[in-house]
Design an enzyme around this catalytic site. Structure first.
Site, PDB file in Angstrom:
ATOM      1  N   ARG A   1      35.548  32.345  37.634  1.00 55.78           N
ATOM      2  CA  ARG A   1      34.759  31.327  38.334  1.00 55.78           C
ATOM      3  C   ARG A   1      35.105  29.903  37.934  1.00 55.78           C
ATOM      4  O   ARG A   1      35.387  29.631  36.767  1.00 55.78           O
ATOM      5  CB  ARG A   1      33.267  31.579  38.089  1.00 55.78           C
ATOM      6  CG  ARG A   1      32.799  32.862  38.771  1.00 55.78           C
ATOM      7  CD  ARG A   1      31.374  33.230  38.410  1.00 55.78           C
ATOM      8  NE  ARG A   1      30.969  34.441  39.132  1.00 55.78           N
ATOM      9  CZ  ARG A   1      31.327  35.676  38.749  1.00 55.78           C
ATOM     10  NH1 ARG A   1      32.065  35.870  37.659  1.00 55.78           N
ATOM     11  NH2 ARG A   1      30.962  36.718  39.461  1.00 55.78           N
TER      12      ARG A   1
ATOM     13  N   HIS B   1      37.585  33.818  41.826  1.00 58.95           N
ATOM     14  CA  HIS B   1      38.914  34.390  42.067  1.00 58.95           C
ATOM     15  C   HIS B   1      39.683  33.630  43.161  1.00 58.95           C
ATOM     16  O   HIS B   1      40.405  34.230  43.959  1.00 58.95           O
ATOM     17  CB  HIS B   1      38.802  35.874  42.429  1.00 58.95           C
ATOM     18  CG  HIS B   1      38.229  36.731  41.325  1.00 58.95           C
ATOM     19  ND1 HIS B   1      38.451  36.490  39.991  1.00 58.95           N
ATOM     20  CD2 HIS B   1      37.428  37.851  41.362  1.00 58.95           C
ATOM     21  CE1 HIS B   1      37.839  37.411  39.261  1.00 58.95           C
ATOM     22  NE2 HIS B   1      37.208  38.233  40.060  1.00 58.95           N
TER      23      HIS B   1
ATOM     24  N   HIS C   1      43.182  42.903  38.331  1.00 57.61           N
ATOM     25  CA  HIS C   1      41.780  43.308  38.445  1.00 57.61           C
ATOM     26  C   HIS C   1      41.618  44.822  38.624  1.00 57.61           C
ATOM     27  O   HIS C   1      40.708  45.292  39.317  1.00 57.61           O
ATOM     28  CB  HIS C   1      41.151  42.556  39.633  1.00 57.61           C
ATOM     29  CG  HIS C   1      39.678  42.335  39.526  1.00 57.61           C
ATOM     30  ND1 HIS C   1      38.763  43.369  39.541  1.00 57.61           N
ATOM     31  CD2 HIS C   1      38.954  41.205  39.394  1.00 57.61           C
ATOM     32  CE1 HIS C   1      37.545  42.873  39.449  1.00 57.61           C
ATOM     33  NE2 HIS C   1      37.630  41.556  39.359  1.00 57.61           N
TER      34      HIS C   1
ATOM     35  N   GLU D   1      40.121  42.074  32.318  1.00 58.97           N
ATOM     36  CA  GLU D   1      40.926  41.052  32.989  1.00 58.97           C
ATOM     37  C   GLU D   1      41.343  40.000  31.955  1.00 58.97           C
ATOM     38  O   GLU D   1      40.525  39.183  31.552  1.00 58.97           O
ATOM     39  CB  GLU D   1      40.105  40.406  34.105  1.00 58.97           C
ATOM     40  CG  GLU D   1      39.547  41.399  35.105  1.00 58.97           C
ATOM     41  CD  GLU D   1      38.315  40.871  35.844  1.00 58.97           C
ATOM     42  OE1 GLU D   1      38.401  39.807  36.471  1.00 58.97           O
ATOM     43  OE2 GLU D   1      37.264  41.513  35.760  1.00 58.97           O
TER      44      GLU D   1
HETATM   45  C1  GLA Z   1      35.053  39.745  38.355  1.00 59.25           C
HETATM   46  C2  GLA Z   1      33.797  38.988  38.262  1.00 59.25           C
HETATM   47  C3  GLA Z   1      32.658  39.837  38.727  1.00 59.25           C
HETATM   48  C4  GLA Z   1      32.911  40.354  40.123  1.00 59.25           C
HETATM   49  C5  GLA Z   1      34.221  41.059  40.196  1.00 59.25           C
HETATM   50  C6  GLA Z   1      34.572  41.434  41.610  1.00 59.25           C
HETATM   51  O1  GLA Z   1      35.196  40.668  37.376  1.00 59.25           O
HETATM   52  O2  GLA Z   1      33.561  38.500  36.966  1.00 59.25           O
HETATM   53  O3  GLA Z   1      31.476  39.110  38.665  1.00 59.25           O
HETATM   54  O4  GLA Z   1      32.924  39.285  40.999  1.00 59.25           O
HETATM   55  O5  GLA Z   1      35.236  40.258  39.674  1.00 59.25           O
HETATM   56  O6  GLA Z   1      33.556  42.131  42.256  1.00 59.25           O
END
Ligand code: GLA
Length: 345
Positions: A80, A105, A179, A309
């Site tokens: 974010r 993302h 991811h 991630e």
């Molecule tokens: C990341 C974010 C989560 C969610 C996933 C996708 O891991 O941190 O909050 O948005 O991606 O669903």
């Protein structure tokens, strides 16, 4: 080492996406050049039984929607960015606001929705695919023309290695990740809450109600975020409802890949170990999965998979106290992340 290539499907633009399957005789994985998405990882367990240990869709069409980011490469900036904007050298940049007014993302049309050039390769004890793409200045609102090269490979030692190299012609934030959602018991085996996880991280970055970092970097001791010794994902998860979706600061010594995490699945005896050059890892426990229709007719529910991630800290373009995610023209962004798989035979 063997590589097979086939057509995965056709995009609405008429372009074809390929699917590459790389095998070392013991395990294999498949990856498409649409979004550099890992669509399956087949790993044996005791008794030789193979399972596909990653969540995903049966066809390319599934991945063209992919609201939950199954298997994909995320960029330019994973995670974010608060208020979907940041300032750099006195200029304000606006990004897609796709998550409560924040950018998640890099928006809906990030690198996970792009077709990449792909070239398979084999070398001694390693085989894989080199993906290339140029991201023009202004794409998703970010400055700088990027030249990217990402390699996904499998080694004869059961490592999947992802190496990223990026150049820019103007300063810009860059933080790429993959991811993939893992379930070491098999993608269709239900919840991951009994998996044991260890994170090589003494600190984490707490977040507000919208999952935006508060800016603090806190000690995990005495909190549900303490995974310094192996513990079941489910043990403390209710204290952080709806689940883990946080960034940990990886304990680092030097630039070589550092240990990030170890995961063990007790019913199959499968385990996975991660290393990375990155400063952070988002440990996400599939909290927002809700009957997501996947491979073999499976409906993936809450906690059906976990993601690790490896990345820069979330919102780092707006946080001076976080490791800088700004790539300068004279530098090269480099990341190496290794997933090593073990199974009791
Ligand atoms: C990341 C974010 C989560 C969610 C996933 C996708 O891991 O941190 O909050 O948005 O991606 O669903």
């Amino acid at each position: 080492m063997k590589i097979k290539k086939k057509t995965f499907g056709c995009l609405s633009t008429g372009e074809r996406a390929s699917l590459f399957t790389i095998s070392n005789g013991t395990m294999s994985f498949s990856v498409t050049n649409f979004g550099c998405i890992i669509t399956s990882i087949l790993v044996p367990a005791a008794g030789g039984l193979q399972d596909d240990i990653v969540l995903g869709y049966p066809t390319l069409e599934g991945y063209t929607a992919n609201p939950v980011y199954f298997g994909c490469l995320v960029g330019r900036f994973a995670n974010r960015i608060a208020g979907a904007s940041f300032s750099l050298a006195g200029k304000r940049y606006t990004l897609p606001a796709n998550d409560n007014g924040n950018c998640l993302h890099s928006g809906k049309h990030g690198f996970h929705k792009q077709l990449w050039k792909a070239q398979p390769f084999t070398s001694r004890g390693e085989a894989g695919v080199v993906f290339k793409r140029k991201s023009p200045s202004g794409e998703q609102g970010f400055p700088g023309n990027l030249d990217m090269k990402v390699t996904y490979s499998l080694t004869s030692d059961n490592d999947i290695i992802i190496r990223y190299a990026v150049k820019t012609d103007a300063p810009t934030p860059v933080s790429l990740t993959n991811h993939t959602y893992f379930n070491l018991a098999g993608h269709d085996s239900g919840s991951v809450l009994d998996h044991q996880v260890q994170l090589f991280a003494d600190r984490y970055t707490p977040v507000d109600a919208q999952a935006i970092p508060t800016g603090e970097i806190l000690d995990v001791a005495g909190t549900p975020f303490d995974f310094r010794s192996p513990k079941k994902i489910g043990q403390d998860i209710e204290k952080v409802a709806p689940g883990f979706d946080h960034n940990w600061e990886i304990n680092r010594s030097g630039d070589a890949p550092n240990p990030v995490a170890g995961v063990y699945e007790p019913t199959t005896g499968r385990s996975m170990t991660l290393w990375s050059t990155q400063p952070g890892v988002q440990f996400y426990t599939g909290n927002f999965l809700s009957e997501e229709p996947g491979k073999n007719g499976e409906l993936y529910g809450k906690h059906a998979g976990f993601c690790l991630e490896t990345q820069h800290f979330p919102d780092s373009p707006n946080r001076d106290n976080f490791p800088s995610s700004i790539l300068l023209p004279q530098d090269t962004y480099r990341q190496e992340t290794i997933w090593h798989f073990d199974f009791e035979s």
